[in-house]
Design an enzyme around this catalytic site. Structure first.
Site, short mmCIF file in Angstrom:
data_model
loop_
_atom_site.label_atom_id
_atom_site.label_comp_id
_atom_site.label_asym_id
_atom_site.label_seq_id
_atom_site.Cartn_x
_atom_site.Cartn_y
_atom_site.Cartn_z
N TYR A 150 0.82 -1.23 0.00
CA TYR A 150 0.00 0.00 0.00
C TYR A 150 0.85 1.27 0.00
O TYR A 150 0.60 2.21 -0.77
CB TYR A 150 -0.89 -0.05 1.23
CG TYR A 150 -1.79 1.15 1.46
CD1 TYR A 150 -2.90 1.39 0.66
CD2 TYR A 150 -1.54 2.04 2.51
CE1 TYR A 150 -3.73 2.47 0.89
CE2 TYR A 150 -2.36 3.12 2.76
CZ TYR A 150 -3.46 3.34 1.94
OH TYR A 150 -4.27 4.42 2.18
N GLU A 192 -11.97 -2.24 8.30
CA GLU A 192 -12.13 -1.12 9.24
C GLU A 192 -10.81 -0.80 9.94
O GLU A 192 -10.00 -1.67 10.21
CB GLU A 192 -13.23 -1.43 10.26
CG GLU A 192 -12.98 -2.61 11.17
CD GLU A 192 -13.30 -3.96 10.52
OE1 GLU A 192 -13.58 -4.02 9.31
OE2 GLU A 192 -13.22 -4.97 11.25
#
Ligand code: NAD
Ligand code: GDC
Length: 334
Positions: A150, A192
């Site tokens: 990422y 989340e």
């Protein structure tokens, strides 16, 4: 061709959904909101907006999305909290296709300004080993040793923006978001982040009567968390200001994860037994935002207190939880 449409890429997501609402409230009338998810899965679908379901990894879809567009906000990425990004490095890196193809299409379409949502995950891991972290300055991204997967994608895409400005003259703006939270975001399912996850776990404990909570890591790791309203204000100032390089957009209110749990317990009026899962995804030991550069460029920095933002977030997740699972003791399947 009159380029006056504003494109929000990732408009079905957490920040994109709020951004569309903010742009509408500011009086913009031609907004296009694009996301790969079916409408039923969008956090917010706003009326009076040109909402479209398109996969922006595809260049042709980026061409369609940027038609007549003056300004692009790229909030689209395949991402999540540390539990998702540690387990899905290839998927995270494939988001490079979104930003690359959006930039190419934006150039062709004559887009004037292009905003890219980068991340604090671009920072060098060596600077984040101590929970009592020295706040991260923008220069700390180099030499490069970002979060695997990422973070590399974000750092690469930042540079792509820079070179599109230098070589093709398209004005780009890049903000490095530090952990953003608030209502209308992911609170279950694996993507989340800690603020929403802790709210959900505390709600589960309250509803079930089982007064315990699982915390990833030892709880001593530190973070700063930025409320969505600050994020929107910062994006607006960065996009409309003279900000020629990537800049931090984050709160500088540093807390341990234990302190985050304290806050949610206080909001919920509950005390829980804490069980620490030491082999769970943990990410860096400490991370905070140095806000000197954003203050210098736009004369502002995030200021919403974590306690205040978390109260609103908890209330929204409570409603979502109860609507989905009920408030009775049986509603403990999450
Ligand atoms: P989010 O997951 O809620 O929203 C991202 C949206 O992008 C999702 O709705 C997703 O469906 C969409 N998307 C993914 N692939 C797509 C594709 N191929 N085509 C079209 N849409 C696609 O996440 P968010 O929290 O709203 O984050 C928005 C942006 O901010 C992302 O770029 C993210 O990396 C960045 N960011 C967020 C945080 C944070 O704490 N929320 C921190 C740092 C950076
Ligand atoms: O997921 P996250 O909010 O992402 O986790 C923060 C810390 O909270 C981690 O150390 C994690 O182990 C701890 N934690 C404790 N319990 C839980 O139940 C839990 N769920 C989660 N998710 N975490 C828990 C994020 C990235 C983002 C992004 C931002 C930028 O990393 O995941 O995609 O770009 O950083 O700041 P975090 O802060 O590590």
């Amino acid at each position: 061709m009159s380029n006056d449409v504003i494109l929000v890429a990732g408009g079905g997501g957490f920040i994109g959904g709020h951004l569309v609402a903010d742009l509408k409230a500011k009086g913009f009338e031609r907004i296009r909101s694009v996301d790969v998810k079916p409408f039923d899965d969008w956090y917010q679908v706003h009326e009076g907006v040109d909402n479209r379901v398109l996969d922006l990894q595809e260049l042709e879809n980026c061409r369609e999305a940027t038609r007549d567009v003056a300004r692009v906000y790229n909030l689209a990425a395949d991402m999540g909290g540390i539990g998702f990004i540690e387990m899905n490095k290839a998927l995270c890196m494939l988001s490079v296709l979104i930003n690359t193809h959006l930039l190419m299409a934006a150039r062709e379409a004559g887009v004037e300004k292009f905003f890219f949502s980068s991340s604090a995950c671009v920072y060098n891991a060596d600077k984040q080993r101590d929970p009592r972290v020295v706040p991260l300055k923008e220069a700390d991204a180099y030499p490069a040793m970002p979060e695997d997967g990422y973070g590399w994608e974000k750092l690469f895409s930042e540079r792509m923006c820079r070179h599109f400005t230098e070589d093709f003259g398209i004005a780009t703006r890049v903000a490095r978001f530090h952990n953003v939270y608030g209502p209308h975001g992911t609170w279950e399912g694996g993507r989340e982040k800690a603020p929403a996850a802790i709210c959900r776990k505390v709600i589960l404990a309250k509803v079930s009567g089982r007064h315990e909570i699982e915390i990833w890591g030892d709880g001593l790791q530190t973070r700063s968390f930025m409320y969505i309203d600050d994020c929107l204000e910062g994006v607006d100032r960065i996009v409309n200001g003279e900000v020629p390089e990537p800049v931090n957009l984050g709160s500088s209110e540093l807390v341990t994860i234990n302190e985050l749990v304290d806050i949610v317990e206080e909001i919920a009026d509950l005390k829980l037994q804490r069980n620490y899962k030491l082999d769970a995804p943990k990410g860096v030991n400490g991370r905070n935002s140095d806000n000197d550069l954003i203050r210098e460029y736009v004369g502002w920095e995030p200021s919403v207190r974590l306690r205040d933002g978390m109260a609103k977030t908890y209330a929204w997740i409570w409603d979502e939880y109860v609507a989905k699972y009920g408030a009775g003791k049986a509603a403990t399947t999450v």
